[in-house]
Design an enzyme around this catalytic site. Sequence first.
Site, mmCIF file in Angstrom:
data_model
loop_
_atom_site.group_PDB
_atom_site.id
_atom_site.type_symbol
_atom_site.label_atom_id
_atom_site.label_comp_id
_atom_site.label_asym_id
_atom_site.label_seq_id
_atom_site.Cartn_x
_atom_site.Cartn_y
_atom_site.Cartn_z
ATOM 1 N N SER A 1 -5.953 3.602 4.472
ATOM 2 C CA SER A 1 -5.280 2.919 3.365
ATOM 3 C C SER A 1 -6.273 2.087 2.560
ATOM 4 O O SER A 1 -6.027 0.930 2.207
ATOM 5 C CB SER A 1 -4.141 2.029 3.875
ATOM 6 O OG SER A 1 -3.386 1.528 2.804
ATOM 7 N N LYS B 1 0.140 3.839 -2.640
ATOM 8 C CA LYS B 1 -0.879 4.890 -2.561
ATOM 9 C C LYS B 1 -0.280 6.290 -2.419
ATOM 10 O O LYS B 1 -0.999 7.289 -2.560
ATOM 11 C CB LYS B 1 -1.842 4.603 -1.415
ATOM 12 C CG LYS B 1 -2.664 3.328 -1.610
ATOM 13 C CD LYS B 1 -3.643 3.124 -0.460
ATOM 14 C CE LYS B 1 -4.510 1.895 -0.653
ATOM 15 N NZ LYS B 1 -3.831 0.637 -0.294
ATOM 16 N N LYS C 1 3.082 6.711 4.796
ATOM 17 C CA LYS C 1 2.236 5.585 4.392
ATOM 18 C C LYS C 1 2.857 4.251 4.767
ATOM 19 O O LYS C 1 4.051 4.044 4.617
ATOM 20 C CB LYS C 1 2.015 5.635 2.875
ATOM 21 C CG LYS C 1 0.965 4.685 2.374
ATOM 22 C CD LYS C 1 -0.432 5.151 2.744
ATOM 23 C CE LYS C 1 -1.441 4.030 2.653
ATOM 24 N NZ LYS C 1 -1.259 2.998 3.689
ATOM 25 N N SER D 1 0.793 -1.234 0.000
ATOM 26 C CA SER D 1 0.000 0.000 0.000
ATOM 27 C C SER D 1 0.824 1.283 0.000
ATOM 28 O O SER D 1 0.255 2.372 -0.126
ATOM 29 C CB SER D 1 -0.951 0.016 1.200
ATOM 30 O OG SER D 1 -2.036 -0.847 0.976
#
Length: 386
Positions: free
Chosen positions: A122, A65, A229, A62
């Site tokens: 997320s 992202k 993130k 993730s």
Amino acid sequence: MKWKKCVFSFAVIFTLIASLSLINVSAEVPFEINAKSAILMDQSTGKILYEKNIHEALPPASVTKIMTMLLAMEAIDNERIALEDEVVISEYASSMGGTQLYLEPGEIKTVEELMKGIAIRSANDASVAIGEHIAGTEEMFVQMMNDRAKELGMENTNFINSNGLPAEGHATSAYDIALMSRELLKHDGVKGWLTTWMDTVIVGRKQSQQQLVNTNRLIRFYDGATGVKTGYTTDAKHCLSASATRGNNSFIAVVMASPSSQIRFEEASKLLDYGFANYNTVDIVKKNTSVGKIPVHKGKAMEIDGVVLEDLKVLVNKGDEDKVNKEVILPKYLEAPLIKGEKIGEVIITIDGAEVNRVDIVTPEEVKKASIFNILVRMFKGFTGN
């Protein structure tokens, strides 16, 4: 004679080898990071302060992202989309699975709600929905992601989707993640979501309220944390891009393929601690502030300021701040006409006499050539003292 030349040659080779050995020793990392790949980058200058396999292409999960959010922020800033835009959730977006908001097909969400879901929870479904809103389809949005990656110099990156779910060939590197993290953090609008620990969102036809908790626990537990993130899949293991600011200093730490969630946070904290303990950022020139005035011959304006287009900063070892020297090079005068953004000089930064940076000084605005009437009026005022 030949014998002496041979001895001399061997001596030179030995000296070179010894020098290279010293260089390698001095370049050794000061500590070990429990991850397959890791980097510490100074956010202001992009300088690399720690590296471990930083160009190895690995699945990012993730952390992908970050690029999705970057393209969204750029679209917002360019007014291609707005936070208030209503996005109809497609059946494809709602089918993502994994970490999600549990959006339903046909449901309407605003860009702001989707961005909140991406940055805090997320959410995979929100990532696809925002991509479809920006580009029309997931495939077209992924192409935008890869194009932007190339523009940023992310040479070991290939995106297959917008959310980081497992896909063959979907990969990036610690260095490339640091690059896109640095670019994302230039957008002040995203920082509120990145630093939110808990929030709520209303989803589904039943309009149920869900609590969002930031997947990046450093936001709550690390002093000065600003983002960015987390990511996890079985193949990628535990990944993290973490940023923090204290005073004038900002750093980005990336760890990839760490063995556990706890370890990735500990190792990122270790990298950030190393940065704050050993380095300091010196402000040289602020963006769009004058570094000097220059007379303009035959221009409607008699003088113009010289400016730099970005904040100019230098990273130094703590205690070396006084060794930084700034030299401003400007002409004695300029000839009109002048174009906005035209280079008219340079700022050169040295530390102990060695150049470490050089940036252009440009014109902040256009200066048109003065007409005969302008010149006569100016001469008259000069004679009369008005």
